[in-house]
Design an enzyme around this catalytic site. Structure first.
Site, PDB file in Angstrom:
ATOM      1  N   ASP A   1       0.780  -1.127   0.056  1.00  0.00           N
ATOM      2  CA  ASP A   1      -0.198  -0.106   0.151  1.00  0.00           C
ATOM      3  C   ASP A   1       0.813   1.155  -0.145  1.00  0.00           C
ATOM      4  O   ASP A   1       1.687   1.516   1.103  1.00  0.00           O
ATOM      5  CB  ASP A   1      -1.130  -0.162   1.187  1.00  0.00           C
ATOM      6  CG  ASP A   1      -2.164   0.834   1.000  1.00  0.00           C
ATOM      7  OD1 ASP A   1      -1.732   1.863   0.698  1.00  0.00           O
ATOM      8  OD2 ASP A   1      -3.157   0.446   1.341  1.00  0.00           O
TER       9      ASP A   1
ATOM     10  N   SER B   1      -6.875   4.426  -1.901  1.00  0.00           N
ATOM     11  CA  SER B   1      -6.456   3.151  -2.078  1.00  0.00           C
ATOM     12  C   SER B   1      -7.915   2.131  -2.383  1.00  0.00           C
ATOM     13  O   SER B   1      -7.832   1.077  -2.908  1.00  0.00           O
ATOM     14  CB  SER B   1      -6.296   2.488  -0.595  1.00  0.00           C
ATOM     15  OG  SER B   1      -4.936   2.869  -0.165  1.00  0.00           O
TER      16      SER B   1
ATOM     17  N   HIS C   1       2.598   8.651   4.963  1.00  0.00           N
ATOM     18  CA  HIS C   1       1.530   9.924   5.174  1.00  0.00           C
ATOM     19  C   HIS C   1       2.109  10.681   6.647  1.00  0.00           C
ATOM     20  O   HIS C   1       1.916  11.896   6.413  1.00  0.00           O
ATOM     21  CB  HIS C   1       0.334   9.386   5.585  1.00  0.00           C
ATOM     22  CG  HIS C   1      -0.927   9.110   4.573  1.00  0.00           C
ATOM     23  ND1 HIS C   1      -1.067   9.722   3.589  1.00  0.00           N
ATOM     24  CD2 HIS C   1      -1.328   7.941   4.142  1.00  0.00           C
ATOM     25  CE1 HIS C   1      -2.004   9.389   2.591  1.00  0.00           C
ATOM     26  NE2 HIS C   1      -2.102   8.199   3.011  1.00  0.00           N
TER      27      HIS C   1
ATOM     28  N   ASP D   1      -0.963   0.134  -4.899  1.00  0.00           N
ATOM     29  CA  ASP D   1      -2.054   0.613  -5.260  1.00  0.00           C
ATOM     30  C   ASP D   1      -2.084   2.227  -5.706  1.00  0.00           C
ATOM     31  O   ASP D   1      -2.729   2.745  -6.565  1.00  0.00           O
ATOM     32  CB  ASP D   1      -3.165   0.750  -4.216  1.00  0.00           C
ATOM     33  CG  ASP D   1      -2.742   0.858  -2.769  1.00  0.00           C
ATOM     34  OD1 ASP D   1      -1.346   1.501  -2.725  1.00  0.00           O
ATOM     35  OD2 ASP D   1      -3.354   1.389  -1.810  1.00  0.00           O
ATOM     36  N   HIS D   2      -0.967   2.927  -5.200  1.00  0.00           N
ATOM     37  CA  HIS D   2      -0.493   4.070  -5.646  1.00  0.00           C
ATOM     38  C   HIS D   2       0.629   4.582  -5.193  1.00  0.00           C
ATOM     39  O   HIS D   2       1.332   3.781  -4.298  1.00  0.00           O
ATOM     40  CB  HIS D   2      -1.726   5.036  -5.022  1.00  0.00           C
ATOM     41  CG  HIS D   2      -1.930   4.915  -3.480  1.00  0.00           C
ATOM     42  ND1 HIS D   2      -1.329   5.243  -2.571  1.00  0.00           N
ATOM     43  CD2 HIS D   2      -2.759   4.417  -2.611  1.00  0.00           C
ATOM     44  CE1 HIS D   2      -1.164   5.192  -1.171  1.00  0.00           C
ATOM     45  NE2 HIS D   2      -2.318   4.387  -1.606  1.00  0.00           N
TER      46      HIS D   2
END
Length: 493
Positions: A58, A102, A324, A366-367
């Site tokens: 992730d 996500s 994050h 996912d990113h």
């Protein structure tokens, strides 16, 4: 001349066939004798069971992968995911946004449908919010109105329908966006009470497409399985853990119970080890929480024991959370732990299915995030005690005794972020003690809310690696929805 030679030859063949018990047709030509079959033809050989292992880091953008490689094994080394023989770049944009979250990105992998941000495995027109922007959930219960899209079948559901065993493993809450996209359908990803109910066979809100239930699942998130009155977040007073046990799951709440879970395939197994997300690998107490590799190994053993093929999704979920927070050390450590799970899985599957002739392994993300590598840094080698490596300051590659400086004469770190919560009003010296701390947050260019883990996702393409059955179909530049179709093609779903 030719005709005179053919006639005696045919006569010889006729006499030979007659001597061997042949019969004549009405034209006098002797046919060979074929004895009647005394046995029925053998049944067609049973097809070997097919397996899919889908690994999702992730937030694991390509720059994060690069930094994690240097952190763990140095510039010359390889992560296990670097060694996968087939590779591609994946576009991750969502139906309504250049930068995905996500929920729609994982849903695109699982369903082949581009959907809107915040939406979990629903049709493309589904909205996560109403016209005023209010999210379709209240206190983690879905408030999605009828007519707002429809469920789209996932790879896990299709696998279950075909008789495969199924599993979900994550270091986040089992109800978080990535794992949720495999087994549930909601308008808004934050409806985690609704998502939890979808996992529990026989209960209200259960996803009937899961048949008798997901065979193996591990992660965190007991809050969404227990009532508010018992310290959880459920509003309906249900204890979904008790309901899972009543549905014949063998359940683990800690590492010692996890170690005792049966892996013979005779019973469904589950483990929820924390109230919310599981610990970062850097902080994990190995006596209380299993590692991602340990959960992956147990899941493979239990699913393979069923001997009917399986679909397993494994998420390294907390890479994203550390990014994050612009906390590079925890993000890179979790990426390394994710890679350890991939290595264990490949080794285990090679023993089960030599050559991976009937097994497809896919590794992707996912990113992206906004993590970047700054300056013309000298090589650092891997991170060790007293040697921050890629987490350290940029040193001049010609004279490594010199630290590179910004326009004001201040040093800066190799890793930085495009945006995030740490933007200094005035830059100054950075001490080695700061860089050694696992709590150090790298600086960001664009200041974001300092009170939250507010660095954003990035919109760049992500890496995909594949090995085994059908892996050679993964190549070039593709979208996340293409991955869905390539997996289905490989195993014949």
């Amino acid at each position: 001349m030719t005709q005179r030679l053919i006639a005696p030859a045919l006569l010889g063949v006729s006499l030979l066939l007659s001597a061997c018990g042949g019969s004549s047709n009405n034209n006098g030509i002797v046919l060979p004798f074929i004895p009647p079959s005394s046995t029925t033809p053998p049944p067609p050989a049973a097809q070997a069971p097919k397996n899919v292992l889908f690994f999702l880091g992730d937030g694991m953008g390509i720059t994060t992968m690069t930094a994690a490689r240097i952190y763990k094994v140095g510039e010359d080394g390889d992560l296990t995911m670097d060694t996968l023989p087939e590779t591609a770049f994946v576009h991750t944009y969502s139906n309504d946004a250049q930068v995905t979250d996500s929920a729609p990105s994982m849903s695109a992998y699982m369903t082949g449908v581009k959907m809107n941000n915040e939406v979990i495995s629903m049709s493309a027109e589904t909205k996560a919010t109403d016209a005023s922007g209010k999210a379709y959930h209240v206190n983690f219960d879905s408030t999605c109105p009828s007519g707002n899209g429809q469920a789209v079948e996932t790879l896990l559901e299709q696998s279950k329908a075909k008789g495969y065993a199924t599993g979900v493993v994550t270091t986040t809450r089992i109800t978080h966006a990535t794992p949720a996209a495999t087994y549930s359908h909601v308008c808004h990803r934050d409806a985690e009470n609704t998502i939890a109910a979808a996992l529990v066979p026989g209960g209200a809100g259960y996803n009937g497409k899961l048949g008798d239930g997901v065979d193996v699942f591990f992660g965190g998130g007991t809050d969404y399985f227990t009532a508010k009155e018992d310290g959880g977040k459920r509003n309906d007073k249900r204890n979904l853990i008790a309901e899972l046990k009543a549905a014949k799951y063998s359940f683990a709440a800690n590492k010692s119970e996890f170690d005792k879970l049966p892996a013979d395939g005779a019973i469904k197994i589950a483990g929820l080890f924390t109230k919310s997300h599981m610990a970062y690998d850097l902080d994990r107490d190995a006596t209380k929480e299993p590692s991602l590799a340990e959960m992956t190994g147990k899941a493979i053993d239990a699913l393979a024991a069923r001997k009917k093929g399986f679909f397993l999704m494994v998420e390294g979920g907390r890479i994203d959370h550390a990014l994050h927070a612009t906390n590079a050390r925890r993000a890179l450590q979790d990426t390394g732990a994710f890679d350890d799970a991939i290595k264990l899985a490949l080794d285990r599957m090679q023993a089960i299915d030599p050559g991976l002739k009937n097994t497809l392994v896919v590794v992707t993300a996912d990113h992206d995030h906004t993590l970047q590598l700054n300056g013309y840094a000298a090589r650092t080698g891997k991170t060790e005690a007293g040697k921050p490596g890629v987490l350290g300051l940029v040193k001049d590659y010609v004279d490594t005794s010199k630290t590179s400086k910004d326009v004001d004469g201040n040093p800066y770190t190799i890793i930085g972020f495009g945006n995030g919560p740490r933007r200094l009003a005035t830059r100054g010296p950075i001490s080695d003690a700061e860089l050694e701390s696992k709590d150090y947050r790298q600086e960001a260019v664009v200041p974001m809310d300092a009170a939250s883990d507010s660095e954003t996702h990035g919109g760049a393409d992500v890496f995909l690696g594949a090995q085994g059955l059908g892996a050679d179909n993964f190549a070039g530049v593709i979208t996340n929805t293409d991955v869905f179709g390539l997996i289905k093609k490989a195993v014949g779903l």
